[in-house]
Design a protein around this motif. Structure first.
Motif, mmCIF file in Angstrom:
data_model
loop_
_atom_site.group_PDB
_atom_site.id
_atom_site.type_symbol
_atom_site.label_atom_id
_atom_site.label_comp_id
_atom_site.label_asym_id
_atom_site.label_seq_id
_atom_site.Cartn_x
_atom_site.Cartn_y
_atom_site.Cartn_z
ATOM 1 N N ASN A 123 48.269 23.703 26.052
ATOM 2 C CA ASN A 123 49.714 23.714 25.867
ATOM 3 C C ASN A 123 50.060 22.842 24.671
ATOM 4 O O ASN A 123 50.013 21.610 24.742
ATOM 5 C CB ASN A 123 50.412 23.200 27.127
ATOM 6 N N THR A 124 50.405 23.474 23.550
ATOM 7 C CA THR A 124 50.745 22.732 22.338
ATOM 8 C C THR A 124 52.253 22.535 22.201
ATOM 9 O O THR A 124 52.723 22.057 21.168
ATOM 10 C CB THR A 124 50.207 23.457 21.087
ATOM 11 N N GLY A 125 52.995 22.928 23.250
ATOM 12 C CA GLY A 125 54.443 22.772 23.217
ATOM 13 C C GLY A 125 54.888 21.429 23.761
ATOM 14 O O GLY A 125 54.091 20.499 23.916
ATOM 15 N N LYS A 126 56.180 21.336 24.114
ATOM 16 C CA LYS A 126 56.761 20.065 24.535
ATOM 17 C C LYS A 126 57.304 20.093 25.958
ATOM 18 O O LYS A 126 57.943 19.132 26.401
ATOM 19 C CB LYS A 126 57.867 19.661 23.556
ATOM 20 N N GLN A 127 57.046 21.202 26.682
ATOM 21 C CA GLN A 127 57.398 21.289 28.088
ATOM 22 C C GLN A 127 56.203 21.830 28.860
ATOM 23 O O GLN A 127 55.259 22.374 28.267
ATOM 24 C CB GLN A 127 58.615 22.203 28.300
ATOM 25 N N GLU A 128 56.227 21.693 30.187
ATOM 26 C CA GLU A 128 55.116 22.188 31.002
ATOM 27 C C GLU A 128 54.934 23.690 30.833
ATOM 28 O O GLU A 128 55.914 24.448 30.804
ATOM 29 C CB GLU A 128 55.357 21.869 32.480
ATOM 30 N N ARG A 133 53.960 26.118 24.624
ATOM 31 C CA ARG A 133 53.200 27.047 23.779
ATOM 32 C C ARG A 133 51.801 27.210 24.357
ATOM 33 O O ARG A 133 51.104 26.224 24.604
ATOM 34 C CB ARG A 133 53.095 26.530 22.335
ATOM 35 N N LEU A 134 51.396 28.461 24.552
ATOM 36 C CA LEU A 134 50.081 28.763 25.112
ATOM 37 C C LEU A 134 49.109 29.122 23.990
ATOM 38 O O LEU A 134 49.372 30.051 23.219
ATOM 39 C CB LEU A 134 50.193 29.924 26.111
ATOM 40 N N VAL A 135 48.005 28.397 23.931
ATOM 41 C CA VAL A 135 46.976 28.669 22.919
ATOM 42 C C VAL A 135 45.632 28.825 23.628
ATOM 43 O O VAL A 135 45.211 27.941 24.383
ATOM 44 C CB VAL A 135 46.899 27.537 21.873
ATOM 45 N N LEU A 136 44.953 29.971 23.393
ATOM 46 C CA LEU A 136 43.635 30.220 23.973
ATOM 47 C C LEU A 136 42.540 29.754 23.024
ATOM 48 O O LEU A 136 42.705 29.796 21.802
ATOM 49 C CB LEU A 136 43.447 31.711 24.255
ATOM 50 N N ASP A 137 41.408 29.319 23.604
ATOM 51 C CA ASP A 137 40.301 28.897 22.749
ATOM 52 C C ASP A 137 39.638 30.076 22.051
ATOM 53 O O ASP A 137 38.993 29.915 21.022
ATOM 54 C CB ASP A 137 39.250 28.126 23.573
ATOM 55 N N ARG A 138 39.823 31.294 22.587
ATOM 56 C CA ARG A 138 39.314 32.510 21.949
ATOM 57 C C ARG A 138 40.059 33.688 22.568
ATOM 58 O O ARG A 138 40.721 33.551 23.595
ATOM 59 C CB ARG A 138 37.797 32.669 22.151
ATOM 60 N N THR A 139 39.940 34.858 21.970
ATOM 61 C CA THR A 139 40.675 36.024 22.467
ATOM 62 C C THR A 139 39.758 37.142 22.931
ATOM 63 O O THR A 139 40.239 38.225 23.272
ATOM 64 C CB THR A 139 41.618 36.570 21.373
ATOM 65 N N THR A 140 38.433 36.900 22.935
ATOM 66 C CA THR A 140 37.484 37.934 23.355
ATOM 67 C C THR A 140 36.374 37.310 24.183
ATOM 68 O O THR A 140 35.911 36.202 23.903
ATOM 69 C CB THR A 140 36.859 38.649 22.130
ATOM 70 N N HIS A 141 35.940 38.029 25.207
ATOM 71 C CA HIS A 141 34.765 37.628 25.977
ATOM 72 C C HIS A 141 33.930 38.872 26.241
ATOM 73 O O HIS A 141 34.437 39.880 26.732
ATOM 74 C CB HIS A 141 35.143 36.973 27.296
ATOM 75 N N ASP A 142 32.641 38.800 25.911
ATOM 76 C CA ASP A 142 31.727 39.925 26.113
ATOM 77 C C ASP A 142 30.749 39.576 27.235
ATOM 78 O O ASP A 142 29.964 38.643 27.113
ATOM 79 C CB ASP A 142 30.970 40.226 24.815
ATOM 80 N N PHE A 143 30.811 40.326 28.325
ATOM 81 C CA PHE A 143 29.907 40.100 29.451
ATOM 82 C C PHE A 143 28.513 40.680 29.198
ATOM 83 O O PHE A 143 27.581 40.398 29.954
ATOM 84 C CB PHE A 143 30.477 40.739 30.721
ATOM 85 N N GLY A 144 28.381 41.478 28.141
ATOM 86 C CA GLY A 144 27.106 42.148 27.921
ATOM 87 C C GLY A 144 26.921 43.264 28.931
ATOM 88 O O GLY A 144 27.882 43.943 29.322
#
Length: 257
Positions: A167-172, A140-151
Motif C-alpha cells: 500500500n503506497t497510499g495514505k489510507q488503509e 494505492r495497491l502495488v503488486l510485486d509482479r503481474t504474472t505467475h507461471d505454475f508450469g
C-alpha cells in the motif's frame, strides 16, 4: 381423579410449550448506504436468547451467491448473545442491492429473515464526490509482479501463487473480491487491511481443469480508487503428470524411477 390427571397433563403440556429458546435481534434490516465497488460490505446482526432454553442455529441461507453468511455455531444459552454475519461482495455489482439471509434454528420462531441493502458506487462515482486533496489521501495497491507461471500442473490440482501487495497510499488498503472468467481463482487467505507503507502476502488458489496452455486474467478489487489490480496466472494443464514421465527404452515405455 380422571379430571385431576387431565388437568395436570394439560399443565405439563403448557409448561413444555413455554420451555423454548427465543431469538430477539437488535435489528432485522441493515442499510449500508453508499458502498464503494470492490469492498466487502459486512454487517453483524446481534441477537439475544430471551427464552428459557438454549438456542442452536442450524443454518443460515443467503438469497444469492454474492452474500456469504456466518453465525454463532455454539448453543446460545438463555440470556446470552450471538451474531449472524452477512458479507456482500460488491465487486462487479454496481447499483442498488437488497439481499436476505434466512436464519433457521430451534427457537420458538424457527425462521427469521434478515435483510441487507445499499447502493454500490463504481470508482468513477466515488471519485466524483471527493476533492483533489481527498483523492491524494486514498490508498494505492502495488503488486510485486503481474504474472505467475505454475508450469506444468495436473487438472484438479489447486496450486497456490503468492503475491506481495504493498500500500503506497495514505489510507488503509482493503482488498475485495477476486474475479476471473474461469471462476477458478480464489483467495487462500485474505489479509487484514494494509496500513500505508506496509506490505502483505496474498495467496491465490488456481483450480483449473481445462487442459492445455492456459493464461487466466485475474482482477483483484480493492478500495484503491485508481483502479483494480490486474494479473495473469499461467499454466500448462495435463490430465496426468505421471504420463509425461514415460520414455522409450528398447521399444517399450518405461517410467522414470
Amino acid at each position: 381423579m380422571k379430571h385431576v390427571f387431565s388437568f395436570l397433563l394439560a399443565l405439563l403440556v403448557a409448561a413444555a410449550a413455554q420451555a423454548q429458546g427465543m431469538l430477539k435481534f437488535e435489528q432485522e434490516l441493515h442499510d449500508f448506504g453508499s458502498v464503494p465497488e470492490g469492498t466487502m460490505a459486512t454487517h453483524e446482526f446481534k441477537f439475544r436468547n430471551v427464552g428459557n432454553q438454549p438456542v442452536i442455529i442450524a443454518n443460515v441461507q443467503a438469497s444469492c451467491g454474492c452474500t456469504t453468511p456466518d453465525w454463532t455455531k455454539t448453543p446460545v444459552l438463555p440470556g446470552k448473545t450471538g451474531i449472524v454475519k452477512a458479507v456482500y461482495s460488491s465487486a462487479g455489482r454496481p447499483g442498488i442491492f437488497n439481499k436476505t439471509v434466512t436464519v433457521t434454528s430451534n427457537a420458538a420462531s424457527p425462521s427469521t429473515v434478515l435483510t441487507i441493502k445499499g447502493n454500490v458506487l463504481n470508482k468513477e462515482q466515488v471519485k466524483s464526490t471527493l476533492t483533489p486533496a481527498q483523492l491524494a489521501q486514498s490508498p494505492r495497491l502495488v503488486l510485486d509482479r503481474t504474472t505467475h507461471d505454475f508450469g506444468k500442473m495436473e487438472a484438479g490440482q489447486a496450486p497456490v501463487a503468492r503475491f506481495t501487495v504493498k500500500n503506497t497510499g495514505k489510507q488503509e488498503l482493503v482488498l475485495g473480491a477476486i474475479t476471473s472468467q474461469c471462476y477458478c481463482v480464489g483467495y487462500r487467505n485474505v489479509p487484514s487491511p494494509i496500513k500505508p507503507g506496509q506490505s502483505a502476502t496474498v495467496e491465490l488458489v488456481y483450480s483449473q481443469r481445462k487442459l492445455g496452455t492456459q493464461a487466466e486474467p485475474v482482477v483483484i478489487t480493492s478500495n484503491d480508487l485508481n483502479g483494480d489490480a490486474k494479473l495473469t496466472l499461467k499454466a500448462t494443464v495435463v490430465q496426468d503428470l505421471n504420463a509425461g514421465s514415460m520414455v522409450k527404452e528398447s521399444g517399450a515405455s518405461v517410467p522414470f524411477k
